[in-house]
Design an enzyme around this catalytic site. Structure first.
Site, PDB file in Angstrom:
ATOM      1  N   GLY A   1     108.028 -22.891  -0.897  1.00  0.00           N
ATOM      2  CA  GLY A   1     106.960 -21.914  -0.723  1.00  0.00           C
ATOM      3  C   GLY A   1     107.250 -20.623  -1.458  1.00  0.00           C
ATOM      4  O   GLY A   1     106.908 -20.462  -2.632  1.00  0.00           O
TER       5      GLY A   1
ATOM      6  N   THR B   1      98.863 -35.548  25.060  1.00  0.00           N
ATOM      7  CA  THR B   1      98.237 -34.486  24.259  1.00  0.00           C
ATOM      8  C   THR B   1      98.536 -34.677  22.775  1.00  0.00           C
ATOM      9  O   THR B   1      97.660 -34.482  21.920  1.00  0.00           O
ATOM     10  CB  THR B   1      98.741 -33.110  24.748  1.00  0.00           C
ATOM     11  OG1 THR B   1      98.445 -33.013  26.133  1.00  0.00           O
ATOM     12  CG2 THR B   1      98.095 -31.968  23.994  1.00  0.00           C
TER      13      THR B   1
ATOM     14  N   LYS C   1     103.465 -29.509  12.993  1.00  0.00           N
ATOM     15  CA  LYS C   1     104.634 -29.540  13.894  1.00  0.00           C
ATOM     16  C   LYS C   1     104.209 -29.689  15.356  1.00  0.00           C
ATOM     17  O   LYS C   1     104.506 -28.837  16.203  1.00  0.00           O
ATOM     18  CB  LYS C   1     105.489 -28.283  13.713  1.00  0.00           C
ATOM     19  CG  LYS C   1     106.087 -28.140  12.326  1.00  0.00           C
ATOM     20  CD  LYS C   1     107.152 -27.049  12.294  1.00  0.00           C
ATOM     21  CE  LYS C   1     107.743 -26.854  10.934  1.00  0.00           C
ATOM     22  NZ  LYS C   1     106.836 -26.247   9.952  1.00  0.00           N
TER      23      LYS C   1
HETATM   24  O1  C5P Z   1     108.769 -20.199   1.749  1.00  0.00           O
HETATM   25  P1  C5P Z   1     109.696 -21.340   2.041  1.00  0.00           P
HETATM   26  O2  C5P Z   1     110.125 -22.094   0.823  1.00  0.00           O
HETATM   27  O3  C5P Z   1     110.840 -20.956   2.948  1.00  0.00           O
HETATM   28  O4  C5P Z   1     108.742 -22.341   2.866  1.00  0.00           O
HETATM   29  C1  C5P Z   1     109.235 -23.436   3.585  1.00  0.00           C
HETATM   30  C2  C5P Z   1     108.073 -24.106   4.277  1.00  0.00           C
HETATM   31  O5  C5P Z   1     108.572 -25.242   4.969  1.00  0.00           O
HETATM   32  C3  C5P Z   1     107.345 -23.255   5.304  1.00  0.00           C
HETATM   33  O6  C5P Z   1     105.957 -23.592   5.214  1.00  0.00           O
HETATM   34  C4  C5P Z   1     107.898 -23.705   6.644  1.00  0.00           C
HETATM   35  O7  C5P Z   1     106.924 -23.642   7.671  1.00  0.00           O
HETATM   36  C5  C5P Z   1     108.253 -25.166   6.355  1.00  0.00           C
HETATM   37  N1  C5P Z   1     109.341 -25.747   7.160  1.00  0.00           N
HETATM   38  C6  C5P Z   1     110.600 -25.194   7.197  1.00  0.00           C
HETATM   39  N2  C5P Z   1     111.590 -25.775   7.972  1.00  0.00           N
HETATM   40  C7  C5P Z   1     111.333 -26.887   8.644  1.00  0.00           C
HETATM   41  C8  C5P Z   1     110.063 -27.464   8.583  1.00  0.00           C
HETATM   42  C9  C5P Z   1     109.084 -26.859   7.806  1.00  0.00           C
HETATM   43  O8  C5P Z   1     110.855 -24.185   6.535  1.00  0.00           O
HETATM   44  N3  C5P Z   1     112.285 -27.482   9.322  1.00  0.00           N
END
Ligand code: C5P
Length: 233
Positions: free
Chosen positions: A211, A71, A64
């Site tokens: 996750g 940068t 992200k």
């Molecule tokens: O545990 P869970 O299913 O909530 O994990 C969702 C994953 O998706 C996490 O690693 C989180 O950093 C990522 N993520 C998110 N929302 C976003 C982008 C990425 O939850 N908009």
């Protein structure tokens, strides 16, 4: 709504290297995608990516990125040796940064799809208002997604609630990747704009990022199996 081919990406948000090995061993060949996020990458660096590649996984590196254009482009150059298939950056970095990143990635990471993160799935309308955005989450996601695609970004991260709208607004080749997936009965945790795997598939997701519903399950493999069955039926 027709059935859409949707792949599961396991978010490898784990406490240490051993836990990563253990979950990768349990998952085996049942999933081909893994997402390495800030928690794991900042601790283990490129070695966790190699650990996933050694097990034949496609790697989505979820850093992200959000900074000034120079940068961000230089950060992408720093990742050039990594075997990653997807990489995230924040759409609200703006079109100059997104365009520079797309151009840089084409040169140094030609196999990698850049994904623009729109509005985090942990944010709802009142969270957006608190940071000065009065538009609805759906309108803000749509605005950021169009900006990213016009800047040459190949995919979008959104909540499942925005999938149908984005499918109709963006070019057909744009990859739509959605976290905020919660099988029926699982704990939402900090996620606010959520849907079940099946509903997200029907709404047109290319990839579901999952996750905690897998990692926190007593038996991660049976959690995966029931999600896969739900998608196939
Ligand atoms: O545990 P869970 O299913 O909530 O994990 C969702 C994953 O998706 C996490 O690693 C989180 O950093 C990522 N993520 C998110 N929302 C976003 C982008 C990425 O939850 N908009």
């Amino acid at each position: 709504m027709t059935k859409h081919k949707t792949e599961i990406i396991l978010a490898l948000d784990v406490e240490d290297h051993d836990q990563a090995s253990s979950i990768l061993d349990q998952v085996g060949d049942s999933l081909s995608w893994v997402k390495v996020g800030l928690q794991s990458y900042l601790r283990d660096g490129p070695k966790i990516i190699q650990q996933c590649v050694n097990r034949d996984k496609n790697v989505f590196l979820d850093l992200k990125l959000h900074d000034i254009p120079n940068t961000m482009a230089k950060a992408i150059e720093s990742l050039s040796a990594l075997p990653i298939q997807m990489l995230t950056l924040h759409c609200c970095s703006g079109s100059e940064a997104l365009t520079r990143c797309a151009e840089t990635a084409r040169k140094v990471l030609p196999q990698t799809t850049l994904l623009g993160v729109t509005v985090l799935t942990s944010m709802n309308q009142s969270n957006l208002e608190a940071v000065g955005v009065s538009r609805s989450p759906q309108d803000q996601v749509s605005r950021l997604a169009k900006l990213a695609v016009e800047s040459g970004i190949g995919g979008i991260v959104c909540s499942p609630l925005e999938l149908i709208r984005l499918r109709s607004e963006l070019p057909g080749h744009t990859k739509l990747v959605t976290p905020g997936i919660r099988p029926t009965g699982s704990d939402a945790g900090d996620q606010k704009r959520t849907m079940t795997p099946k509903d997200a598939q029907e709404a047109g997701a290319d990839y579901l990022v999952i996750g905690r519903p897998i990692l926190a399950a007593k038996e991660p493999m049976s959690a995966i199996r029931s999600i896969v069955e739900e998608l196939e039926n």
